[in-house]
Write a protein that holds these residues in place. Structure first.
Motif, PDB file in Angstrom:
ATOM      1  N   TYR A   1      23.604  12.102 -47.257  1.00  0.00           N
ATOM      2  CA  TYR A   1      23.056  10.921 -47.922  1.00  0.00           C
ATOM      3  C   TYR A   1      23.702  10.726 -49.296  1.00  0.00           C
ATOM      4  O   TYR A   1      24.060   9.607 -49.673  1.00  0.00           O
ATOM      5  CB  TYR A   1      21.544  11.067 -48.096  1.00  0.00           C
ATOM      6  N   LEU A   2      23.835  11.814 -50.054  1.00  0.00           N
ATOM      7  CA  LEU A   2      24.442  11.731 -51.380  1.00  0.00           C
ATOM      8  C   LEU A   2      25.895  11.266 -51.278  1.00  0.00           C
ATOM      9  O   LEU A   2      26.362  10.463 -52.093  1.00  0.00           O
ATOM     10  CB  LEU A   2      24.369  13.089 -52.079  1.00  0.00           C
ATOM     11  N   HIS A   3      26.601  11.783 -50.279  1.00  0.00           N
ATOM     12  CA  HIS A   3      27.991  11.387 -50.059  1.00  0.00           C
ATOM     13  C   HIS A   3      28.078   9.891 -49.723  1.00  0.00           C
ATOM     14  O   HIS A   3      28.930   9.171 -50.254  1.00  0.00           O
ATOM     15  CB  HIS A   3      28.591  12.217 -48.930  1.00  0.00           C
ATOM     16  N   ASN A   4      27.181   9.428 -48.859  1.00  0.00           N
ATOM     17  CA  ASN A   4      27.167   8.011 -48.488  1.00  0.00           C
ATOM     18  C   ASN A   4      26.817   7.119 -49.674  1.00  0.00           C
ATOM     19  O   ASN A   4      27.388   6.038 -49.850  1.00  0.00           O
ATOM     20  CB  ASN A   4      26.190   7.770 -47.340  1.00  0.00           C
ATOM     21  N   GLU A   5      25.859   7.585 -50.494  1.00  0.00           N
ATOM     22  CA  GLU A   5      25.482   6.819 -51.685  1.00  0.00           C
ATOM     23  C   GLU A   5      26.639   6.747 -52.674  1.00  0.00           C
ATOM     24  O   GLU A   5      26.874   5.712 -53.298  1.00  0.00           O
ATOM     25  CB  GLU A   5      24.256   7.463 -52.355  1.00  0.00           C
ATOM     26  N   ARG A   6      27.368   7.855 -52.820  1.00  0.00           N
ATOM     27  CA  ARG A   6      28.511   7.873 -53.731  1.00  0.00           C
ATOM     28  C   ARG A   6      29.592   6.915 -53.256  1.00  0.00           C
ATOM     29  O   ARG A   6      30.179   6.163 -54.049  1.00  0.00           O
ATOM     30  CB  ARG A   6      29.066   9.289 -53.847  1.00  0.00           C
ATOM     31  N   ASN A   7      29.879   6.926 -51.942  1.00  0.00           N
ATOM     32  CA  ASN A   7      30.872   6.007 -51.391  1.00  0.00           C
ATOM     33  C   ASN A   7      30.449   4.554 -51.579  1.00  0.00           C
ATOM     34  O   ASN A   7      31.273   3.686 -51.908  1.00  0.00           O
ATOM     35  CB  ASN A   7      31.088   6.289 -49.896  1.00  0.00           C
TER      36      ASN A   7
ATOM     37  N   ILE B   1      27.224  16.020 -39.341  1.00  0.00           N
ATOM     38  CA  ILE B   1      26.358  14.946 -39.836  1.00  0.00           C
ATOM     39  C   ILE B   1      27.179  13.918 -40.610  1.00  0.00           C
ATOM     40  O   ILE B   1      26.923  12.715 -40.543  1.00  0.00           O
ATOM     41  CB  ILE B   1      25.236  15.523 -40.716  1.00  0.00           C
ATOM     42  N   GLY B   2      28.203  14.397 -41.333  1.00  0.00           N
ATOM     43  CA  GLY B   2      29.021  13.510 -42.155  1.00  0.00           C
ATOM     44  C   GLY B   2      29.826  12.499 -41.373  1.00  0.00           C
ATOM     45  O   GLY B   2      30.329  11.524 -41.937  1.00  0.00           O
ATOM     46  N   ARG B   3      29.956  12.702 -40.062  1.00  0.00           N
ATOM     47  CA  ARG B   3      30.679  11.745 -39.221  1.00  0.00           C
ATOM     48  C   ARG B   3      29.823  10.527 -38.874  1.00  0.00           C
ATOM     49  O   ARG B   3      30.315   9.595 -38.239  1.00  0.00           O
ATOM     50  CB  ARG B   3      31.120  12.426 -37.919  1.00  0.00           C
TER      51      ARG B   3
END
Length: 419
Positions: free
Chosen positions: A390-396, A107-109
Motif C-alpha cells: 500500500y505504501l509503495h502504491n501510495e508513493r507511486n 503482493i506487489g504485482r
C-alpha cells in the motif's frame, strides 16, 4: 491483447487469494526444529518459477527498522547460556524474513483492489472452514466437554471449555489471525459478502472463548464506532446484534452450547487462574530481565531458563516482556523504534484515513502482543507485506501526481517508467 491481460489479472488474483488462505493454515506443517508451513513451501516454489521476474522494492523506513531489530535480537544469542535455542530462532528469522520479501514481491504485482478482494475471499473461507471443523469436532466429542488439552478436529477442550481452533493450533492465536479479516469486514461492510464475513468473524472469535482476544476486538469495535460520525455506525451495530443473536439462538437450542454461560465462567476464572498462568510467567520474565538488563538472557532462551528453574518450557505470552527478558533494553528499544515507525508511516501516508482497516489491524496486533508471543509470526509478516505494498502504491501515486504538475524532472519520470 485485452484477453491476455485479463487472464494474467485473474491468475494474480487467485495466486494472492491462495497465498492468504495458506497463511491461515498454521495447523498443517512439517517440523524440523521449527515449522515449515504450507505458505512457506508455496512462496519458495513461486520464487523458483518466477525467479527471472523477481525484484526487490525499495525498503520503507519500517522495514529498515524491522531488519535492525531482528539483527540485534539475534545478536544477543551470542551471549546466551543456551546457544542452540538462539541458533534455532536465528534460522527461523532468516527463513521468515526471506519469505517476507517473496510475499511482498507477490503482493506487489497486484493493485489495492486485488489485495482487498483476496482478503475478503480468504477471510470468508478461513472462517467457514474453521466453523465446519469446529462443528465436526463437537459431533465427534458427542457434545461431551469434560476434559483438558483434548484436540478433536477444530475443537480444543481446555478445562472443560470447547474452544474453537479451526485450522490453527491455539484458540488465542485464532483471534490474532482473524484480526486482519475482522477489521477489513468491519470497514467494508456494505456488500453482502462482507456482512457475512463479519458475522462469521464475530461468531468464530466468540467460540474461541479467548478473554484477551475478545477484549481486543471489543476495543477495535469501539474505536471504529467512535472514529467518525458514530451515529452512522448504529445501523451496523444493530445488524450485528440481530445476526449474532440468531447465531447464538442456534448454538444454544440446537447445539446445546450455552455461549453466555461459558463466557461468564471464563471471566470468573480470570481471578483464579491469573490469566491462565500468564501473570506468573510475566513475573518470571521480569526477573530474568532484571538479572540481565542490557542484552537479556539471549534470543529464544526464556523457555530454556523457565524449564530449568520452574520445570516447564512455556513462552512468556507477552511479546514485549519476551523481547525485554531475552534481548534486554537494547532489544526492546529497537523493537519500539520498529513499531513506532510503522505507526508513523501509517499516519504520514494518510493510509489511516484512506484505508482505516490497516490502522485498526495495527492497534489489534499491538494490543494482542500483550497476551501472545509473536516475535516471528506468519500473519504479522503478512500484514507488514500488505502495508508495504500500500505504501509503495501510495508513493507511486504521489509521484505520478507530482509529475502531472511538472514538479518531477524528466529523468526521474523515465526512471519510474523503467521500474
Amino acid at each position: 491483447m485485452d484477453q491476455g491481460i485479463m487472464i494474467r489479472k485473474q491468475k494474480a488474483s487467485f495466486t494472492l487469494f491462495f497465498l492468504f488462505l495458506l497463511v491461515t493454515m498454521a495447523n498443517y506443517y512439517i517440523y524440523i526444529g521449527f515449522a515449515i508451513k504450507p505458505y512457506l513451501i508455496f512462496s519458495f516454489l513461486y520464487l523458483l518459477v518466477h525467479i527471472s521476474s523477481f525484484y526487490f522494492q525499495r525498503l520503507h523506513g519500517f522495514e529498515v527498522a524491522m531488519l535492525i531489530f531482528y539483527l540485534m535480537y539475534s545478536f544477543t544469542g551470542a551471549f546466551a547460556l543456551y546457544p542452540s535455542a538462539s541458533i534455532r530462532i536465528l534460522l527461523g528469522i532468516i527463513l521468515y524474513i526471506a519469505c517476507y520479501f517473496i510475499i511482498k514481491s507477490i503482493i506487489g504485482r497486484t493493485n489495492n483492489w486485488t489485495i482487498e478482494r483476496a482478503i475478503a475471499d480468504a477471510g470468508v473461507l478461513f472462517n467457514t472452514l474453521s466453523l465446519i471443523l469446529y462443528l465436526i469436532g463437537l459431533q465427534r466429542l458427542g457434545f461431551d466437554f469434560e476434559g483438558d488439552r483434548i484436540y478433536e478436529w477444530g475443537v480444543m477442550l481446555d478445562r472443560n471449555y470447547p474452544r474453537l481452533i479451526g485450522v490453527l493450533q491455539d484458540p488465542n492465536y485464532f483471534v490474532f489471525y482473524n484480526t486482519l479479516f475482522f477489521c477489513y469486514f468491519l470497514c467494508h461492510s456494505k456488500s453482502m459478502k462482507n456482512k457475512v464475513g463479519l458475522l462469521l468473524c464475530i461468531l468464530t472469535n466468540l467460540l474461541t472463548f479467548s478473554r484477551g482476544g475478545l477484549l481486543v476486538l471489543l476495543i477495535i469495535l469501539c474505536l471504529y464506532i467512535l472514529k467518525d460520525k458514530p451515529l452512522k455506525r448504529i445501523k451496523l451495530l444493530a445488524g450485528m446484534v440481530v445476526s449474532l443473536s440468531a447465531a447464538v439462538y442456534l448454538a444454544v437450542f440446537y447445539m446445546k452450547l450455552d455461549l453466555f454461560s461459558i463466557l461468564g465462567s471464563r471471566i470468573e476464572d480470570l481471578a483464579e487462574d491469573g490469566g491462565s498462568g500468564r501473570l506468573e510467567l510475566w513475573g518470571r520474565a521480569w526477573d530474568f530481565f532484571v538479572s540481565n538488563k542490557y542484552l537479556g538472557i539471549g534470543a529464544y532462551n526464556f523457555p530454556e531458563y523457565n524449564s530449568f528453574q520452574y520445570g516447564d518450557s512455556l513462552q512468556v505470552h507477552n511479546t514485549f516482556l519476551e523481547i525485554l527478558s531475552e534481548s534486554g533494553l537494547i532489544g526492546i528499544s529497537c523493537f519500539g523504534v520498529f513499531i513506532l515507525t510503522v505507526f508513523m508511516q501509517l499516519i504520514q501516508s494518510k493510509l489511516y484515513r484512506n484505508k482505516p482497516y490497516l490502522l485498526l489491524v495495527f492497534f489489534g496486533i499491538i494490543l494482542q502482543m500483550g497476551f501472545l508471543s509473536i516475535i516471528i509470526n506468519d500473519m504479522f509478516f503478512l500484514y507488514l507485506a500488505i502495508l508495504s505494498t500500500y505504501l509503495h502504491n501510495e508513493r507511486n501515486k504521489s509521484q505520478i501526481n507530482q509529475r502531472g504538475t511538472g514538479i518531477y524532472p524528466v529523468h526521474s519520470a523515465e526512471k519510474m517508467n523503467r521500474r
